[in-house]
Scaffold this motif. Structure first.
Motif, PDB file in Angstrom:
ATOM      1  N   SER A  51      -8.474  -6.536  -0.992  1.00  0.00           N
ATOM      2  CA  SER A  51      -9.044  -5.339  -1.592  1.00  0.00           C
ATOM      3  C   SER A  51      -8.891  -4.165  -0.625  1.00  0.00           C
ATOM      4  N   ASP A  52      -8.704  -4.444   0.648  1.00  0.00           N
ATOM      5  CA  ASP A  52      -8.421  -3.404   1.646  1.00  0.00           C
ATOM      6  C   ASP A  52      -7.425  -3.992   2.633  1.00  0.00           C
ATOM      7  N   HIS A  57     -12.268  -8.936   6.136  1.00  0.00           N
ATOM      8  CA  HIS A  57     -12.899  -7.722   6.663  1.00  0.00           C
ATOM      9  C   HIS A  57     -14.286  -7.560   6.058  1.00  0.00           C
ATOM     10  N   HIS A  59     -17.575  -4.359   5.366  1.00  0.00           N
ATOM     11  CA  HIS A  59     -17.914  -2.936   5.352  1.00  0.00           C
ATOM     12  C   HIS A  59     -19.390  -2.784   5.696  1.00  0.00           C
ATOM     13  N   GLU A  63     -20.110  -3.362  -1.768  1.00  0.00           N
ATOM     14  CA  GLU A  63     -18.895  -3.163  -2.561  1.00  0.00           C
ATOM     15  C   GLU A  63     -18.929  -4.163  -3.716  1.00  0.00           C
ATOM     16  N   HIS A 109     -14.989 -10.664   3.637  1.00  0.00           N
ATOM     17  CA  HIS A 109     -14.315 -11.055   2.402  1.00  0.00           C
ATOM     18  C   HIS A 109     -12.814 -10.879   2.526  1.00  0.00           C
TER      19      HIS A 109
HETATM   20 FE   LIG Z   1     -13.412  -4.780   1.071  1.00  0.00          FE
END
Ligand SMILES: [Fe+2]
Ligand SMILES: [Fe+2]
Length: 287
Positions: A51-52, A57, A59, A63, A109
């Motif tokens: 997703s990124d 990673h 955040h 999200e 995630h």
């Molecule tokens: Fe993410």
């Protein structure tokens, strides 16, 4: 004609193409400074993605990931199988039906691994920050024993509204963050084909920021919406009507009176999401 005051709040989506997949991304700076970023697009590739980016990673903010099919006639179908890793243990979960994945602040995630694709599908990431911020996560020991994160995956069940008139949803599901810490968020996901006004008592206003996302269901033509709509923005002498017939996001900052929302023409079913920065949907109807 004089320049409209609220044109910056009604924006056509711009997609970027990579390997036959199309994504559009916006952050707070694109959304009149509200505390939200999102990505939406059409995916069809096999293998690992993120997703990124592809790496595990986290955040500092919450999200949500939304996985949806694009078939109006089968709104609860999902034509792919995707494996998602959650936690530093990288517990593996399978997404094979329309699903919302809730990622609390700090939860590692990804990667996502698409194992099977029968048809392209839709993917959205809603981030509760206007600025993207992520940290790569160290990978811990593999998971043993019971899985811990199953409660973070919610299967969507789009309900047939049996709508008989107006432009509101034919099939809709709703998610709200009231049971999750750090999720000042509720959002809908829906398919529409109806004509006319969406609500009976417009205009309306919210005590929170909201965005309205109108997207098409054709993964080969991301710039095609399949419908023409109009929305009222502002009130009194400031009221403006904005018309659009391409994929569009409408930003309604808290306190800004908006709607009526009227569907003028429909050529193909399209999808819609209302994303509200509030744990509950609070609306004051003014009509
Ligand atoms: Fe993410
Ligand atoms: Fe609204």
């Amino acid at each position: 004609m004089a320049k409209k005051k609220y044109s910056h709040l009604v924006k056509q989506l711009k997609y970027q193409e990579a390997d036959g997949e199309y994504m559009t991304m916006m952050s707070g700076a694109d959304l009149d400074g509200i505390n939200l970023s999102f990505a939406w697009g059409y995916r069809r590739g096999l293998g690992q993605w993120g997703s990124d980016g592809g790496l595990t990673h986290s955040h500092p903010y919450g999200e949500c990931l939304l996985f949806t099919g694009l078939d109006y006639d089968n709104p609860n179908s999902f034509p792919a199988e995707i494996e998602l890793a959650l936690g530093k243990e990288r517990e593996k979960y399978i997404v094979d039906s329309p699903t919302v994945v809730v990622l609390p602040p700090g939860l590692p995630h990804c990667p996502l691994v698409t194992k099977r694709v029968d048809k392209p599908y839709g993917f959205m990431a809603i981030s509760l920050s206007g600025e993207h911020d992520l940290a790569e996560s160290a990978v811990g020991d593999p998971a043993t024993g019971e899985k811990k994160y199953g409660n973070l995956l919610k299967k969507l069940d789009l309900r047939d509204t049996k709508r008989t008139k107006g432009g509101n949803a034919d099939f809709i599901e709703w998610w709200n963050g009231k049971d999750f810490e750090g999720f000042n968020l509720n959002f809908t996901w829906a398919f529409h084909t109806g004509l006319g006004a969406w609500h009976e008592k417009d205009p309306h206003v919210h005590p929170n920021d909201e965005v309205l996302l109108f997207v098409g269901c054709d993964p080969d033509n991301p710039d095609y919406l399949g419908a023409e709509l109009e929305i009222g923005m502002g009130e009194g002498d400031n009221k403006e009507i904005h018309v659009f017939d391409t994929p569009t996001i409408v930003i309604a900052p808290k306190g800004l009176v908006h709607c009526p929302l009227i569907t003028r023409r429909v050529d193909k079913p399209y999808s819609f999401s209302a994303i509200s920065l509030n744990t509950e949907h609070e609306t004051t109807w003014l009509g």
